[in-house]
Design a protein around this motif. Structure first.
Motif, PDB file in Angstrom:
ATOM      1  N   ASN A   1      -9.082  -5.812  -8.550  1.00  0.00           N
ATOM      2  CA  ASN A   1     -10.113  -6.857  -8.463  1.00  0.00           C
ATOM      3  C   ASN A   1     -11.267  -6.354  -7.588  1.00  0.00           C
ATOM      4  OD1 ASN A   1     -11.180  -9.402  -9.063  1.00  0.00           O
ATOM      5  ND2 ASN A   1     -10.383 -10.296  -7.182  1.00  0.00           N
ATOM      6  N   PHE A   2     -11.679  -5.099  -7.825  1.00  0.00           N
ATOM      7  CA  PHE A   2     -12.670  -4.438  -6.976  1.00  0.00           C
ATOM      8  C   PHE A   2     -14.015  -5.153  -7.017  1.00  0.00           C
ATOM      9  CE2 PHE A   2     -16.115  -1.309  -6.505  1.00  0.00           C
ATOM     10  CZ  PHE A   2     -15.835  -0.841  -5.237  1.00  0.00           C
ATOM     11  N   LEU A   3     -14.559  -5.353  -8.226  1.00  0.00           N
ATOM     12  CA  LEU A   3     -15.863  -6.000  -8.341  1.00  0.00           C
ATOM     13  C   LEU A   3     -15.738  -7.500  -8.117  1.00  0.00           C
ATOM     14  CD1 LEU A   3     -18.788  -5.257  -8.874  1.00  0.00           C
ATOM     15  CD2 LEU A   3     -18.411  -5.673 -11.297  1.00  0.00           C
ATOM     16  N   GLY A   4     -14.707  -8.098  -8.699  1.00  0.00           N
ATOM     17  CA  GLY A   4     -14.503  -9.531  -8.543  1.00  0.00           C
ATOM     18  C   GLY A   4     -14.249  -9.942  -7.102  1.00  0.00           C
ATOM     19  N   GLY A   5     -13.590  -9.051  -6.345  1.00  0.00           N
ATOM     20  CA  GLY A   5     -13.301  -9.339  -4.954  1.00  0.00           C
ATOM     21  C   GLY A   5     -14.398  -8.936  -3.995  1.00  0.00           C
ATOM     22  N   ASP A   6     -15.503  -8.412  -4.547  1.00  0.00           N
ATOM     23  CA  ASP A   6     -16.673  -8.036  -3.736  1.00  0.00           C
ATOM     24  C   ASP A   6     -16.296  -7.033  -2.641  1.00  0.00           C
ATOM     25  OD1 ASP A   6     -19.349  -8.044  -3.364  1.00  0.00           O
ATOM     26  OD2 ASP A   6     -19.473  -9.971  -2.345  1.00  0.00           O
TER      27      ASP A   6
ATOM     28  N   VAL B   1     -14.304  12.770  -1.450  1.00  0.00           N
ATOM     29  CA  VAL B   1     -13.406  11.691  -1.825  1.00  0.00           C
ATOM     30  C   VAL B   1     -13.704  11.322  -3.274  1.00  0.00           C
ATOM     31  CG1 VAL B   1     -12.670   9.333  -1.358  1.00  0.00           C
ATOM     32  CG2 VAL B   1     -13.338  10.827   0.535  1.00  0.00           C
ATOM     33  N   GLU B   2     -12.662  11.284  -4.091  1.00  0.00           N
ATOM     34  CA  GLU B   2     -12.825  10.985  -5.516  1.00  0.00           C
ATOM     35  C   GLU B   2     -12.620   9.491  -5.753  1.00  0.00           C
ATOM     36  OE1 GLU B   2     -10.208  11.442  -9.589  1.00  0.00           O
ATOM     37  OE2 GLU B   2      -9.624  12.493  -7.755  1.00  0.00           O
ATOM     38  N   TYR B   3     -13.499   8.926  -6.611  1.00  0.00           N
ATOM     39  CA  TYR B   3     -13.359   7.524  -6.993  1.00  0.00           C
ATOM     40  C   TYR B   3     -13.281   7.429  -8.514  1.00  0.00           C
ATOM     41  CZ  TYR B   3     -14.806   6.461  -2.223  1.00  0.00           C
ATOM     42  OH  TYR B   3     -14.877   6.394  -0.860  1.00  0.00           O
ATOM     43  N   ASP B   4     -12.447   6.517  -9.018  1.00  0.00           N
ATOM     44  CA  ASP B   4     -12.285   6.326 -10.459  1.00  0.00           C
ATOM     45  C   ASP B   4     -12.143   4.827 -10.722  1.00  0.00           C
ATOM     46  OD1 ASP B   4     -11.597   6.241 -13.102  1.00  0.00           O
ATOM     47  OD2 ASP B   4     -10.184   7.893 -13.011  1.00  0.00           O
ATOM     48  N   TYR B   5     -13.161   4.245 -11.361  1.00  0.00           N
ATOM     49  CA  TYR B   5     -13.161   2.796 -11.599  1.00  0.00           C
ATOM     50  C   TYR B   5     -12.920   2.508 -13.069  1.00  0.00           C
ATOM     51  CZ  TYR B   5     -14.861  -2.023 -11.906  1.00  0.00           C
ATOM     52  OH  TYR B   5     -14.972  -3.369 -12.129  1.00  0.00           O
ATOM     53  N   ASP B   6     -11.895   1.692 -13.350  1.00  0.00           N
ATOM     54  CA  ASP B   6     -11.587   1.237 -14.704  1.00  0.00           C
ATOM     55  C   ASP B   6     -12.260  -0.116 -14.904  1.00  0.00           C
ATOM     56  OD1 ASP B   6     -10.223  -0.126 -16.908  1.00  0.00           O
ATOM     57  OD2 ASP B   6      -8.841   1.573 -16.882  1.00  0.00           O
TER      58      ASP B   6
ATOM     59  N   MET C   1     -10.338   0.108  -8.818  1.00  0.00           N
ATOM     60  CA  MET C   1     -10.902   1.319  -8.237  1.00  0.00           C
ATOM     61  C   MET C   1      -9.789   2.141  -7.607  1.00  0.00           C
ATOM     62  SD  MET C   1     -13.655   3.144  -7.651  1.00  0.00           S
ATOM     63  CE  MET C   1     -15.144   2.127  -7.622  1.00  0.00           C
ATOM     64  N   GLU C   2      -9.670   3.389  -8.054  1.00  0.00           N
ATOM     65  CA  GLU C   2      -8.666   4.298  -7.502  1.00  0.00           C
ATOM     66  C   GLU C   2      -9.369   5.385  -6.698  1.00  0.00           C
ATOM     67  OE1 GLU C   2      -5.106   7.341  -8.977  1.00  0.00           O
ATOM     68  OE2 GLU C   2      -5.948   5.837 -10.348  1.00  0.00           O
TER      69      GLU C   2
END
Length: 451
Positions: free
Chosen positions: A198-203, A171-176, A182-183
């Motif tokens: 809101n990946f990090l902000g939304g925990d 599974v590929e992950y790509d975080y901007d 996070m895609e």
């Protein structure tokens, strides 16, 4: 009078030639691409400012001198001054000319990139000065920055696909970082790649990972966002099975990338499901760690478990180690045989296991010896369990009219009073056990220094 007139005529011609030459020099200097300035090499005071410099900054000479306080040192943007000073000193030692680029804050508070080429010379009054030609290279810098950005993006994409090529099932992950997005290569019900905003902000990591793995995973993620990093890790991720509540093991290879200023802008990773591999490892570990006769931990496993637990313990914690020896077990073997003796060992193991908590470590050290590690206990509870164990193992076995009674002897040592490491606690509990044997068996003894 003729000779005097001739001298006056030659002098007039020289003045005219000098004036023409000076006009040509000024015209040349004013039309050099960029601009010219001359400043004192020791004080930095600007002695001359050419028209080209004034055109470059769209100001008058008075405005120029006022804005930069008539100082080359203040002409250079604050953030670049130390670098410029060092470069000029270093290059002047080995070269006739100095070349460098730096930033200047213009009169409109705009940042201008300057290409600087200078040569040192001595003035008529013996002062060292720098003759400087400057050019505005802001557009070239912007183009270079864009090219560098494109190169960085190309490298990120190539690294991203390299990680993917390692295993097509990953599974590929790509975080901007800037967008906190996070895609994932996983698809939603509509066949689109899953994007978490809101990946990090939304925990979201806390929602995805096993509670025991989350703190370590978050720490690694934050470190990767501080500076470019490559690494591998293994985490448990919440399963999407219909039953819910389960976890799958994933091995993650990841890398983070920074822009030209050293700020991390992307985090990419590739995750492989290793649940089957972990299950096989756990099965093998269980076979290695479990005593085949009793189902308890074997000697090596319980020692390792206790050592690991002690490393995480505070000095104020109270844990207890019990060394347990089966009394008169040799008589069982001699009277009824070894097969019967094996059943007595199993009986002893079950009796010990039934008395202690699931969280306590219970193991067989070999032969008829056992060990228990009680976590977060008190002397009163520990000695109560010792008494219960003495009662449970005070048992008579009979066969064909012949009977043999067994019991147990127990030695106890406490963390951290009697020792802070496994070896010390084991030795002291064993010394306490020996004291019980000396006193006639069938009882317990707590370690004291005087025994």
């Amino acid at each position: 009078m003729g000779r005097l007139e001739e001298v006056e005529r030659e002098l007039k011609e020289c003045k005219e030639t000098l004036s023409n030459t000076q006009q040509q020099l000024e015209l040349l200097l004013d039309n050099i691409p960029g601009g010219i300035m001359i400043y004192d090499a020791e004080t930095g005071k600007i002695d001359y400012i050419g028209e080209g410099c004034l055109r470059l900054f769209h100001c008058t000479e008075e405005q120029f001198r006022e804005h930069f306080y008539n100082s080359f040192n203040l002409f250079v943007m604050r953030e670049d001054r130390a670098m410029v000073k060092e470069q000029i000193q270093n290059q002047s030692e080995f070269f006739d000319t100095v070349e460098l680029t730096y930033r200047v804050r213009g009169l409109l508070d705009d940042v201008i990139w300057i290409y600087h080429k200078s040569r040192k010379f001595m003035s008529k009054d013996g002062r060292p000065q720098f003759f400087v030609v400057i050019n505005d290279v802001t557009n070239e810098k912007l183009i270079h920055a864009q090219l560098q950005h494109n190169t960085e993006q190309l490298y990120i994409e190539s690294e991203r696909f390299r990680l993917l090529e390692e295993a097509t099932d990953n599974v590929e992950y790509d975080y901007d970082v800037l967008l906190d997005t996070m895609e994932s290569s996983e698809m939603d019900d509509d066949g689109n790649r899953i994007i978490i905003r809101n990946f990090l902000g939304g925990d979201y990591m806390k929602k995805m990972l096993h509670p025991k793995d989350y703190p370590l995973a978050l720490d690694k993620f934050r470190k990767a966002l501080k500076e470019p990093t490559k690494g591998n890790a293994e985490y448990r991720v919440i399963s999407n099975d219909e039953d819910g509540g389960g976890f799958n093991w994933f091995r993650i290879s990841y890398a983070s990338f920074a822009d030209k200023n050293g700020h991390v802008i992307r985090f990419v990773g590739s995750a492989k499901d290793i649940s089957a591999e972990k299950a096989e490892q756990e099965e093998l570990r269980a076979k290695v760690d479990i005593d085949s006769m009793t189902g308890l931990l074997n000697k090596e496993a319980i020692q390792r478990a206790i050592e690991n637990y002690l490393q995480k313990s505070e000095y104020s914690d109270c844990h207890a180690i019990m060394m347990i020896d089966t009394d008169h077990f040799k008589a069982i073997n001699d009277t009824f045989g070894h097969d019967y003796g094996d059943e007595v060992i199993k009986f002893t193991g079950r009796s010990i296991r039934d008395i202690f908590r699931e969280s306590d470590f219970v193991g067989r050290m070999g032969g008829d010896e056992f060990m228990v590690f009680m976590k977060h206990t008190t002397p009163r509870i520990t000695e109560l369990r010792a008494t219960q164990l003495n009662d449970a193992l005070r048992h008579t076995f009979a066969e064909n009219g012949i009977s043999v009674q067994i019991s147990c002897s127990i030695g106890i040592a406490y963390f951290a009073r009697d020792g802070e490491d496994y070896s010390t606690l084991f030795r002291h509990a064993d010394e306490a056990l020996y004291q019980v044997k000396e006193n006639g068996r069938d009882g317990y003894c707590v370690y004291r220094e005087d025994i």
